[in-house]
Design an enzyme around this catalytic site. Structure first.
Site, PDB file in Angstrom:
ATOM      1  N   ASP A  79      38.821  38.474  37.091  1.00 59.00           N
ATOM      2  CA  ASP A  79      39.495  38.178  38.360  1.00 59.00           C
ATOM      3  C   ASP A  79      39.881  39.459  39.089  1.00 59.00           C
ATOM      4  O   ASP A  79      39.900  40.548  38.497  1.00 59.00           O
ATOM      5  CB  ASP A  79      40.737  37.326  38.063  1.00 59.00           C
ATOM      6  CG  ASP A  79      41.086  36.390  39.199  1.00 59.00           C
ATOM      7  OD1 ASP A  79      40.629  36.615  40.334  1.00 59.00           O
ATOM      8  OD2 ASP A  79      41.834  35.427  38.957  1.00 59.00           O
ATOM      9  N   ASP A 137      39.586  29.043  45.187  1.00 60.38           N
ATOM     10  CA  ASP A 137      40.749  28.448  44.522  1.00 60.38           C
ATOM     11  C   ASP A 137      40.988  27.031  45.022  1.00 60.38           C
ATOM     12  O   ASP A 137      41.856  26.337  44.505  1.00 60.38           O
ATOM     13  CB  ASP A 137      41.991  29.302  44.787  1.00 60.38           C
ATOM     14  CG  ASP A 137      42.124  30.415  43.760  1.00 60.38           C
ATOM     15  OD1 ASP A 137      41.363  30.405  42.774  1.00 60.38           O
ATOM     16  OD2 ASP A 137      42.982  31.292  43.943  1.00 60.38           O
TER      17      ASP A 137
HETATM   18  C1  GLA Z   1      43.313  33.577  40.872  1.00 63.06           C
HETATM   19  C2  GLA Z   1      42.118  32.784  40.468  1.00 63.06           C
HETATM   20  C3  GLA Z   1      42.535  31.499  39.819  1.00 63.06           C
HETATM   21  C4  GLA Z   1      43.386  31.807  38.626  1.00 63.06           C
HETATM   22  C5  GLA Z   1      44.550  32.679  39.035  1.00 63.06           C
HETATM   23  C6  GLA Z   1      45.320  33.156  37.835  1.00 63.06           C
HETATM   24  O1  GLA Z   1      43.998  32.964  41.894  1.00 63.06           O
HETATM   25  O2  GLA Z   1      41.310  32.523  41.551  1.00 63.06           O
HETATM   26  O3  GLA Z   1      41.431  30.728  39.448  1.00 63.06           O
HETATM   27  O4  GLA Z   1      42.610  32.443  37.663  1.00 63.06           O
HETATM   28  O5  GLA Z   1      44.148  33.813  39.764  1.00 63.06           O
HETATM   29  O6  GLA Z   1      46.361  34.003  38.176  1.00 63.06           O
END
Ligand code: GLA
Length: 911
Positions: free
Chosen positions: A622, A692
């Site tokens: 990420d 997301d």
């Molecule tokens: C980001 C990612 C999510 C999740 C969060 C965790 O927003 O896109 O899928 O992994 O971080 O903090």
């Protein structure tokens, strides 16, 4: 053992590399007309060296053959009246005479140079001669008059006289020049001859402004946005007129020296690269243009290498703009398709009609970004899904990028694709070079669908690591929307049991597993498991999951650090920051300075410790904030303009190292959802989390846009909870399933909150996904245009605008199986009938059995219109068997009954 002749050394020495004699040639060079013809699949890309040494673009379209002289295209365009006429752009008669003085034997190349550097007189006015025709005439005159051979100075002049070419009078300056030249006695000695071959003389350029060019600089007659810009430190000058010097065609690709991902780096079979050396004859700064072609692919990939081989002691050069490719097009009714958005609404499709002026697409966030995606398409006329002329552009890059689309006074359009020039400068010391990322231009005369299928093929066949190429992505469950930071051994096992029962293969433990990470304020950088949450560590968890037949995947955000972390306490200087300024935070975190090799090494080591410490088979990588304070304590002042690009190079080095070390670990990239969904990262992470936002409606729009260039198997898509955590919308499981099936496929919800019936349904759907996955992940993908309700159907396009109804399909390579999906979001169209759904990609003569999957569990009363539980309700009352031709030409009637209604068909050919 690779053939050493076909594998270029990383430090490219042009003379050492040759094209295999037995390879079919994808590049033809016609020496008579100095024209390059590149065979890009069924398309042709042609350009020539014009009389001034510039590269003039001639044609990019369907293949017409390399035997044609296309230089007539260049002759027939007039120069622009009142445009800057470079005085003395050509040799005068006097100069010509002086140059050939004493030379009796002149080879054809010199003849070409001599005969193209002059002016012709037409109708009493002086015009710049588009003298390829003159060359042509000369050559033929010569061929017809063999008795005049050998070619001598006087015979050249004789022919020139006969061909009614006259010369500009020598100016006073020219005379003065020639005085100096005469003093040196030998006017066309070795050095001069060399100059003749390599330059059109310093300061003497042609009318560039109205030409289509392959590379362009600013300041010597082209007023469009340039391909590159430099500033010479010694004298502050910024002029860089480039002329053709030489070229070479090599087998395969020219490897990157700075670790950039390239098409063909892992599969160069049949690839060929044309390298054209351009030079500024005054400073000797060199620019190499690289064109790579792949057999059967209608695309040209381009990049640029700039070398500071200054002979004049020009010293360091600041490279302040360096585009990977410049593509010039003639006038048309150009429309531009691009992908825009923001967090949770990435890559929606936008179209606009071009007009005079510049459209700039790009990102200066340090990542390729949620807001714009490094992709666009030029379409002739409004974009259509399956017809029309299109050129699609994609940049393989994960940082700051720029696409400039400029329509000029003439109607011509320039598309520049490359690194953003905002906050960019590269300190190019003497003998140093800089390479741009690679960009790809795809040609299609079959609409956006043609652009899409070519990009999908290129990425699958030429970019993704061979070991992942045929991967059936494991069905996974991700803990984020199920548990958020509450990831503890017991909670995870509680989720794992029903997951295993419904058919999940991999459990991905998302954020929250490392020391003291209970929210987003702490611990990034300290990649050690939290023993309170995982008393038996990652290893204990992996063992328990493995014992029940599940794999373990894990989340990390290695590029970041929280102030509240041991790493930051120990190394505050490791973040991007200016020592005298406040460090700006995003999601409570700071960005590690990936330009530094010690930081890169730390990340490689900490990721390796995690992956090596337990049986972890998947890593979600990420990256949750944009870059700011892009200053590196480790770089000198003159190199601070390099920080953004060096960050990306550092990232690529890290990915290369960890994926080499852990080749069995499947990497998924993520950046607050789809904030870094670019082609470059697919070289290491064959899949990326799309967004997301996992609400089916938003996702459909996001995946429509993403599918423009990204193959289905790269798009991370999961079934999430209802109501959606991001939109609070509710869709039935079937519709959420259909949207997740259009991607890697996974679950992102707490299965313990589902009823027994819902769990049974999920189990059936997971089994169906496994049965269809080869087809959905590796079949040909089609967006289906022209389907919709009155007022909502966008006649020839799919996924563009505010359509309410979307349809797409997947077809097996043998065309004997297909899966068709369609859905509606708001049924504000009660009582209206949609158009028919016309399929694509089938064999007209085959007869297909059509099976409808997952019937809807509600029925609508005909007389009162009331919905009631019922079913199963199929859209078609009888099982259909139809030919490919009927399915594609006549189509299938599909009626939706309520908001979020959907359709899933499977087609199987009768043998
Ligand atoms: C980001 C990612 C999510 C999740 C969060 C965790 O927003 O896109 O899928 O992994 O971080 O903090």
């Amino acid at each position: 053992m690779p053939n050493s002749r076909t594998v270029p050394p990383s430090n490219l020495a042009m003379e050492d590399i040759f094209l295999d004699e037995d390879s079919p040639k994808l590049v033809e060079f016609d020496a008579n007309f100095r024209t390059f013809h590149l065979q890009a699949g069924s398309s042709q890309y042609s350009f020539c060296v014009d009389q001034y040494g510039s590269l003039e673009h001639l044609y990019y379209g369907n293949w017409v053959g390399s035997g044609h002289d296309l230089t007539y295209l260049s002759e027939s365009d007039p120069s622009l009246t009142f445009e800057t006429a470079p005085a003395g752009a050509q040799f005068t008669a006097g100069e010509l005479k002086r140059m050939v003085e004493g030379e009796e034997n002149i080879d054809s190349r010199q003849l070409w140079m001599l005969s193209t550097h002059m002016k012709s007189e037409r109708g009493g006015d002086w015009h710049m001669a588009r003298v390829e025709n003159l060359t042509w005439r000369l050559r033929h005159l010569w061929e017809g008059k063999k008795e005049e051979a050998p070619v001598t100075a006087s015979s050249i002049l004789k022919v020139l006289e006969r061909s009614s070419v006259s010369f500009r009078e020598d100016s006073a300056a020219d005379k003065a020049d020639s005085g100096t030249a005469r003093q040196s006695k030998r006017v066309i000695g070795a050095r001069e001859r060399n100059q003749l071959e390599t330059e059109s003389r310093p300061g003497r350029q042609g009318y560039k402004c109205s030409k289509l060019l392959e590379v362009s600089e600013f300041g010597t007659g082209d007023f469009r946005t340039p391909s590159l810009s430099v500033s010479f430190r010694k004298d502050g000058s910024r002029l860089l007129p480039l002329v053709y010097k030489k070229h070479q065609v090599i087998s395969g690709i020219v490897p990157s020296t700075s670790g950039l991902p390239l098409l063909g780096a892992r599969n160069r079979t049949g690839a060929q690269t044309l390298v054209v050396d351009m030079v500024d004859t005054y400073t000797e700064l060199k620019v190499q243009l690289l064109y790579t072609l792949f057999p059967d692919i209608s695309a040209v990939s381009r990049r640029v290498i700039v070398r500071n081989s200054s002979r004049l002691g020009m010293g360091d050069v600041d490279l302040v703009k360096c585009m990977s490719g410049t593509f010039d097009f003639l006038t048309n009714d150009w429309h531009l398709v691009s992908l825009h958005g923001g967090w949770a609404c990435e890559r929606n499709i936008t179209t606009r009609r071009l007009q005079e002026g510049m459209v700039q697409l790009g990102s200066n966030r340090g990542v390729s970004s949620h807001q714009m995606n490094p992709f666009c398409v030029l379409t002739a006329g409004p974009p259509c899904e399956d017809h029309g002329l299109c050129y699609g552009f994609l940049l393989l890059y994960s940082g700051n990028w720029l696409m400039e689309v400029e329509q000029t006074q003439t109607g011509h359009v320039r598309v520049n694709v490359g690194l953003s020039d905002t906050h960019f400068s590269w300190d190019l010391g003497t003998q140093q070079s800089f390479e741009s990322p690679e960009c790809i231009c795809v040609f299609s005369d079959k609409g956006l669908g043609g652009v899409t299928s070519t990009f999908h093929r290129l990425i699958n066949e030429r970019l993704i690591a061979p070991r992942w190429r045929d991967l059936i992505c494991p069905v996974l469950i991700n803990t984020w929307e199920a548990l958020y930071f509450n990831v503890e051994h017991e909670n995870i096992m509680k989720l794992a049991r029903p997951a295993k029962d419904v058919g999940v293969e991999l459990l991905v433990m998302d954020d929250g597993w490392f020391v003291d990470r209970n929210d987003d304020t702490t611990s990034l950088g300290d990649w050690i498991e939290d023993k309170k949450k995982l008393p038996r560590g990652l290893n204990g968890l992996a063992k328990d999951l493995n014992a029940m037949g599940l794999k373990l995947g894990i989340w990390m955000e290695p590029e970041m650090v929280n102030k509240s972390s041991v790493l930051y306490q120990e190394h505050p200087e490791w973040v991007l920051h200016h020592p005298a300024r406040v460090r700006s935070e995003g999601r409570n975190q700071l960005v590690l300075d990936l330009t530094r090799s010690d930081v890169q090494d730390y990340i490689i080591q900490s990721v390796s410790n995690v992956l090596g410490g337990a049986n972890i088979e998947y890593l979600k990588w990420d990256m949750n904030r944009a870059l700011t304070d892009a200053y590196s304590a480790a770089l000198p002042p003159s190199q601070q303009g390099e920080v953004y690009h060096r960050y990306v190079l550092g990232l690529y080095r890290i990915f290369e190292a960890v994926t080499l070390k852990f080749p069995h670990v499947l990497f998924e990239s993520c950046a607050s959802g789809g904030g870094r969904f670019d082609a470059a990262l697919l070289a290491w992470c064959p899949q990326a989390w799309c967004s997301d936002n996992s609400d089916a409606y938003s996702r459909t729009r996001i995946q429509m846009g993403t599918s423009m260039w990204a193959p289905v198997r790269c798009m991370g898509a999961h079934i999430a909870a209802c109501p959606s955590h991001q939109t609070h919308r509710t869709f039935m499981m079937k519709t959420r399933f259909i949207v997740a099936l259009w991607g890697t496929f996974g679950l992102e919800l707490d299965l313990n909150k589902l009823s027994r019936e819902e769990l049974d349904e999920v189990k059936e759907l997971v089994a169906l996904r496994k049965r269809l996955s080869q087809l959905t992940l590796h079949g040909s993908f089609f967006r289906l245009p022209g389907f919709g309700y009155p007022g909502a159907a966008h006649a020839n396009s799919a996924g563009i605008g505010d359509s309410n109804v979307y349809a797409w399909m997947f077809v097996a390579p043998e065309q004997d199986r297909a899966v068709v999906s369609a859905l509606i979001f708001h049924r504000d169209t009660v009582g209206r009938f949609p158009s028919r759904l016309k399929l694509r990609g089938l064999r007209p003569n085959l007869s297909y059995d059509i099976t409808e999957h997952v019937p809807t569990p509600v029925a609508q009363g005909v007389f009162n219109g009331m919905f009631q539980a019922g079913g199963p309700t199929f859209k078609h009352q009888r099982r259909l068997q139809l030919s490919g031709l009927v399915l594609m030409e006549v189509g299938v009637p599909v009626h939706f009954n309520f908001d979020g209604d959907s359709l899933l068909l499977e087609l199987t050919a009768n043998s």
